[in-house]
Write a protein that holds these residues in place. Structure first.
Motif, PDB file in Angstrom:
ATOM      1  N   PHE A   8      45.916  40.595  25.468  1.00 10.97           N
ATOM      2  CA  PHE A   8      44.958  41.217  26.376  1.00 10.97           C
ATOM      3  C   PHE A   8      45.669  42.005  27.468  1.00 10.97           C
ATOM      4  N   THR A   9      44.924  42.885  28.102  1.00  6.80           N
ATOM      5  CA  THR A   9      45.376  43.565  29.298  1.00  6.80           C
ATOM      6  C   THR A   9      44.470  43.110  30.437  1.00  6.80           C
ATOM      7  N   GLN A  10      44.999  43.113  31.658  1.00  4.98           N
ATOM      8  CA  GLN A  10      44.271  42.495  32.762  1.00  4.98           C
ATOM      9  C   GLN A  10      44.470  43.271  34.048  1.00  4.98           C
ATOM     10  N   GLN A  11      43.453  43.181  34.896  1.00  7.74           N
ATOM     11  CA  GLN A  11      43.552  43.669  36.267  1.00  7.74           C
ATOM     12  C   GLN A  11      43.061  42.555  37.187  1.00  7.74           C
ATOM     13  N   ILE A  12      43.906  42.174  38.153  1.00 12.58           N
ATOM     14  CA  ILE A  12      43.547  41.182  39.164  1.00 12.58           C
ATOM     15  C   ILE A  12      43.608  41.877  40.524  1.00 12.58           C
ATOM     16  N   SER A  13      42.635  41.580  41.362  1.00 10.47           N
ATOM     17  CA  SER A  13      42.591  42.163  42.694  1.00 10.47           C
ATOM     18  C   SER A  13      42.400  41.059  43.730  1.00 10.47           C
ATOM     19  N   PHE A  14      43.249  41.082  44.757  1.00 14.07           N
ATOM     20  CA  PHE A  14      43.119  40.212  45.921  1.00 14.07           C
ATOM     21  C   PHE A  14      42.917  41.124  47.127  1.00 14.07           C
ATOM     22  N   THR A  15      41.732  41.060  47.733  1.00 12.29           N
ATOM     23  CA  THR A  15      41.446  41.882  48.908  1.00 12.29           C
ATOM     24  C   THR A  15      41.011  40.976  50.047  1.00 12.29           C
ATOM     25  N   HIS A  16      40.893  41.552  51.245  1.00 13.82           N
ATOM     26  CA  HIS A  16      40.463  40.753  52.390  1.00 13.82           C
ATOM     27  C   HIS A  16      39.601  41.588  53.313  1.00 13.82           C
ATOM     28  N   THR A  17      38.836  40.904  54.142  1.00 13.53           N
ATOM     29  CA  THR A  17      37.899  41.548  55.059  1.00 13.53           C
ATOM     30  C   THR A  17      38.199  41.217  56.520  1.00 13.53           C
ATOM     31  N   GLY A  18      39.294  40.534  56.766  1.00  9.50           N
ATOM     32  CA  GLY A  18      39.599  40.060  58.108  1.00  9.50           C
ATOM     33  C   GLY A  18      39.104  38.638  58.338  1.00  9.50           C
ATOM     34  N   LYS A  19      38.307  38.121  57.412  1.00  7.23           N
ATOM     35  CA  LYS A  19      37.806  36.747  57.478  1.00  7.23           C
ATOM     36  C   LYS A  19      38.839  35.814  56.841  1.00  7.23           C
ATOM     37  N   PRO A  20      38.690  34.475  56.971  1.00  9.43           N
ATOM     38  CA  PRO A  20      39.716  33.545  56.472  1.00  9.43           C
ATOM     39  C   PRO A  20      39.622  33.250  54.971  1.00  9.43           C
ATOM     40  N   TYR A  21      39.504  34.297  54.161  1.00  7.80           N
ATOM     41  CA  TYR A  21      39.507  34.133  52.710  1.00  7.80           C
ATOM     42  C   TYR A  21      39.948  35.432  52.054  1.00  7.80           C
ATOM     43  N   LEU A  22      40.519  35.320  50.855  1.00  8.77           N
ATOM     44  CA  LEU A  22      40.789  36.473  50.014  1.00  8.77           C
ATOM     45  C   LEU A  22      39.653  36.589  49.011  1.00  8.77           C
ATOM     46  N   VAL A  23      39.242  37.801  48.718  1.00  6.87           N
ATOM     47  CA  VAL A  23      38.257  38.065  47.671  1.00  6.87           C
ATOM     48  C   VAL A  23      39.055  38.331  46.394  1.00  6.87           C
ATOM     49  N   TYR A  24      38.734  37.591  45.336  1.00  4.20           N
ATOM     50  CA  TYR A  24      39.486  37.642  44.080  1.00  4.20           C
ATOM     51  C   TYR A  24      38.582  38.142  42.958  1.00  4.20           C
ATOM     52  N   THR A  25      39.111  39.079  42.156  1.00  2.76           N
ATOM     53  CA  THR A  25      38.407  39.546  40.962  1.00  2.76           C
ATOM     54  C   THR A  25      39.422  39.698  39.845  1.00  2.76           C
ATOM     55  N   SER A  26      39.065  39.228  38.664  1.00  2.00           N
ATOM     56  CA  SER A  26      39.920  39.374  37.487  1.00  2.00           C
ATOM     57  C   SER A  26      39.072  39.872  36.323  1.00  2.00           C
ATOM     58  N   ARG A  27      39.601  40.879  35.625  1.00  2.00           N
ATOM     59  CA  ARG A  27      38.952  41.398  34.416  1.00  2.00           C
ATOM     60  C   ARG A  27      39.996  41.507  33.321  1.00  2.00           C
ATOM     61  N   THR A  28      39.606  41.162  32.098  1.00  2.00           N
ATOM     62  CA  THR A  28      40.509  41.277  30.959  1.00  2.00           C
ATOM     63  C   THR A  28      39.824  42.031  29.826  1.00  2.00           C
ATOM     64  N   TRP A  29      40.669  42.720  29.029  1.00  2.00           N
ATOM     65  CA  TRP A  29      40.203  43.458  27.866  1.00  2.00           C
ATOM     66  C   TRP A  29      41.122  43.137  26.696  1.00  2.00           C
ATOM     67  N   LEU A  30      40.563  43.078  25.515  1.00  2.00           N
ATOM     68  CA  LEU A  30      41.333  42.833  24.304  1.00  2.00           C
ATOM     69  C   LEU A  30      42.264  44.004  24.040  1.00  2.00           C
ATOM     70  N   LEU A  31      43.486  43.719  23.594  1.00  2.00           N
ATOM     71  CA  LEU A  31      44.404  44.753  23.134  1.00  2.00           C
ATOM     72  C   LEU A  31      44.364  44.782  21.616  1.00  2.00           C
ATOM     73  N   GLU A  90      39.802  49.215  57.457  1.00  2.00           N
ATOM     74  CA  GLU A  90      41.068  48.488  57.443  1.00  2.00           C
ATOM     75  C   GLU A  90      40.912  47.251  58.316  1.00  2.00           C
ATOM     76  N   HIS A  91      41.249  46.111  57.776  1.00  2.00           N
ATOM     77  CA  HIS A  91      41.155  44.863  58.518  1.00  2.00           C
ATOM     78  C   HIS A  91      42.525  44.202  58.535  1.00  2.00           C
ATOM     79  N   GLU A  92      42.842  43.570  59.628  1.00  2.00           N
ATOM     80  CA  GLU A  92      44.068  42.801  59.713  1.00  2.00           C
ATOM     81  C   GLU A  92      43.865  41.495  58.947  1.00  2.00           C
ATOM     82  N   LEU A  93      44.894  41.073  58.240  1.00  2.00           N
ATOM     83  CA  LEU A  93      44.825  39.829  57.487  1.00  2.00           C
ATOM     84  C   LEU A  93      44.604  38.658  58.445  1.00  2.00           C
ATOM     85  N   HIS A  94      43.636  37.812  58.124  1.00  2.00           N
ATOM     86  CA  HIS A  94      43.362  36.636  58.946  1.00  2.00           C
ATOM     87  C   HIS A  94      44.617  35.755  58.973  1.00  2.00           C
ATOM     88  N   PRO A  95      44.978  35.205  60.132  1.00  2.00           N
ATOM     89  CA  PRO A  95      46.207  34.389  60.244  1.00  2.00           C
ATOM     90  C   PRO A  95      46.259  33.211  59.273  1.00  2.00           C
TER      91      PRO A  95
END
Length: 171
Positions: free
Chosen positions: A36-59, A3-8
């Protein structure tokens, strides 16, 4: 998992953190319209950036998840914790994009600063993205995330290519 605190610096994007899922529609003059259907993820490590991932699938016609479509991954930064946002995206199709823009309340507007591609990648020359929270519905605590992606590619001018409405996945 740590668990990391969000960078200010990321306070303005805190509302994006988590996993979002939902459906959308895609269209472009060079292809047939699709759902399409989609999953987007925004995560963080305590550093000054968000890690972003997006995946889509045909419906399919029955709105069941089919074959994988696009994927992109990257980093969202808010240098100095202000309103300016920088987004670096990478696509497995050989395209790299750098977006710049601004965050205001629960909305981020981005425009490409740089688009680079490999020799074999599709010609993409520009993009615009809008991410924002919809107003809360009566009785619902969570707000949906909507996004729109405009693209200039294959000799076509900048125009809407994809859009979706996503719900936050409970943690």
């Amino acid at each position: 998992m740590f668990e990391h605190e969000l960078h200010p610096d990321l306070k303005a994007l805190e509302w994006l953190v988590g996993t979002w899922e939902g459906d959308g529609i895609g269209d472009y003059p060079t292809i047939e319209q699709f759902r399409f259907t989609q999953q987007i993820s925004f995560t963080h490590t305590g550093k000054p950036y968000l890690v972003y991932t997006s995946r889509t699938w045909l419906l399919d016609e029955e709105f069941k998840q089919g074959r994988a479509l696009a994927m992109e991954t990257g980093f969202w930064r808010v240098p100095g914790g202000g309103r300016e946002v920088e987004v670096l995206l990478s696509h497995p199709t050989g395209i790299q994009e750098i977006y710049t823009g601004e965050v205001a309340f629960h909305k981020v507007e981005l425009t490409t600063d740089v688009v680079a591609r490999t020799r074999t990648a599709k010609e993409v020359t520009a993009g615009k993205r809008l991410y924002g929270l919809f107003p809360a519905k009566d009785g619902e605590a969570e707000r949906d995330l909507g996004w729109v992606y405009e693209m200039a590619a294959e000799g076509q001018p900048l125009q809407v290519h994809m859009s979706a409405q996503l719900k936050k996945v409970p943690q």
